[in-house]
Design a protein around this motif. Sequence first.
Motif, PDB file in Angstrom:
ATOM      1  N   PRO A   1       0.810  -1.225   0.000  1.00 28.40           N
ATOM      2  CA  PRO A   1       0.000   0.000   0.000  1.00 28.40           C
ATOM      3  C   PRO A   1       0.841   1.271   0.000  1.00 28.40           C
ATOM      4  O   PRO A   1       0.443   2.279  -0.602  1.00 28.40           O
TER       5      PRO A   1
ATOM      6  N   SER B   1      -6.960  -3.922  -3.489  1.00 23.16           N
ATOM      7  CA  SER B   1      -6.101  -3.087  -2.653  1.00 23.16           C
ATOM      8  C   SER B   1      -5.174  -2.224  -3.499  1.00 23.16           C
ATOM      9  O   SER B   1      -4.977  -1.032  -3.205  1.00 23.16           O
TER      10      SER B   1
ATOM     11  N   ALA C   1      -5.482   1.804  -3.399  1.00 22.55           N
ATOM     12  CA  ALA C   1      -4.342   2.588  -2.927  1.00 22.55           C
ATOM     13  C   ALA C   1      -3.882   3.581  -3.986  1.00 22.55           C
ATOM     14  O   ALA C   1      -3.548   4.734  -3.675  1.00 22.55           O
TER      15      ALA C   1
ATOM     16  N   ALA D   1      -5.217  -0.833   2.070  1.00 24.00           N
ATOM     17  CA  ALA D   1      -4.964   0.183   1.049  1.00 24.00           C
ATOM     18  C   ALA D   1      -5.140   1.586   1.620  1.00 24.00           C
ATOM     19  O   ALA D   1      -4.493   2.538   1.165  1.00 24.00           O
TER      20      ALA D   1
ATOM     21  N   LYS E   1      -4.179   2.306   4.474  1.00 18.00           N
ATOM     22  CA  LYS E   1      -3.147   2.331   5.519  1.00 18.00           C
ATOM     23  C   LYS E   1      -3.765   2.253   6.911  1.00 18.00           C
ATOM     24  O   LYS E   1      -3.351   2.921   7.850  1.00 18.00           O
TER      25      LYS E   1
END
Length: 459
Positions: free
Chosen positions: A67, A292, A296, A376, A378
């Motif tokens: 990510p 993801s 991201a 993604a 965080k």
Amino acid sequence: MFADVRKIAALAWPVLIGQLAIIAFGVIDTAMVGRYSAIDLAALGLGSSIYISVYIGLTGILTALQPIAAQLYGARRYAEIGEEVRQSLWLALALTVIGFLILFFPGPVLHLARVPDALHERTVAYLRILAFGLPAGLAFRVYSSITNAVGQPRLVMILQIGALLLKFPLNTWFIFGGFGVPALGGPGCALASTAINWGLAVLGMVLLTRVDVFRPFAIFAHFCWPVWRRQTAQLRLGIPMGLSYLIEVTSYTFMALFIARFGTTTLAGHQIAGNIGAVLYMTPLSIGIASSTLVAQALGAHRPEAARTLSRHGIMMAVAIACCYGAIVLVLRPYIIEGYTPNAQVVAAALPLVLIVVCYHLFDALQITTAFVLRAYKVAVVPTVIYAVALWGVGLGGGYLLGFNVSGVTPEWLTGARGFWVANTASLAIAGFGLLAYWRVVSKRYLRAEVVGVVDSAA
């Protein structure tokens, strides 16, 4: 919706093929060792559960690179991606030391499992061989994380397919012996995997220097020492991610450790059910990784609405496919199990467990896809707490109560290995819906933050 599904599918199918190639390692190991001896099959089930716990926990930390790099890629900050990869390789080196010690000296874990003497020696031999392949496995995870982050999963898939083509002949050679090599049984498949892991790691590092898509990152353009600021950022995200992986895997590992107390036949049946579940798991895992990456990149490009839509469509796609898989397994269950073993007692032990796997997989698909979407963003701490409560508390704790009939009133059909599988299924349902609810909160928060940022910029 269909445009998003096509984007996700375009990234997911190479990931799926590559992951199926790797999970086929386990299928091949189980099928071939099962024909060598029941003792070696039970030792394989136990040893692989311990190894996977260590490997997944450590590589989960390294997965934080994905990510981080994907958001940087979406923001076109290419030079920073190279620095993050170099820092991730340093981190892999440090994690290698931890993992090697656990695998080479597995005595405390085996003591906890009360492993019979007949299994102890074979399990230790299996784990010690895999310990020498761990550094290569961690290095390859860095390669796969950066490759997925920039939307090039085919570069991983090709290597994984090549590894699968080598697995069967190497397994045959080392398990059953030949050409001057004695028959090693279960530890033989560990030797084959270790050799293949080193080949993958070396090829992965070479490709990082040769393939055009990686050139702007200048990954090996110069040497650098660990940078504490970047290491801290990766660990801040990676440790909760690694813990969530570890919680997920150890909930299964400790199932195997406790189920080992019911005997070799029950453990072998559990190994088959777990192997089937692992094969099914590869599809939602692939969809989660693909979703993801796209989410991201959208967040890095400051498009939170697109990120939210991609997340929702990825989750829906994974759950729908899981329903289809469940129906197929339900119909073909006896034939699938017979493909693993000719032993009638092991087949009888596996049949009811594979039936539970049908429901287990549906909730597994929901939780893993949602978890990857959250990564993604965080976000990793709250999902880790959800995992701990659900998988360790409800899954493992509830499984112990049911499996060993601690209360004395558990119905017969819920005791033994079945109790552990039922409790684990319930825990995945709780985790899946909990993660889904939290994703809705996080995604809305990003939308509000973007609106405020636009207003502030206009002002």
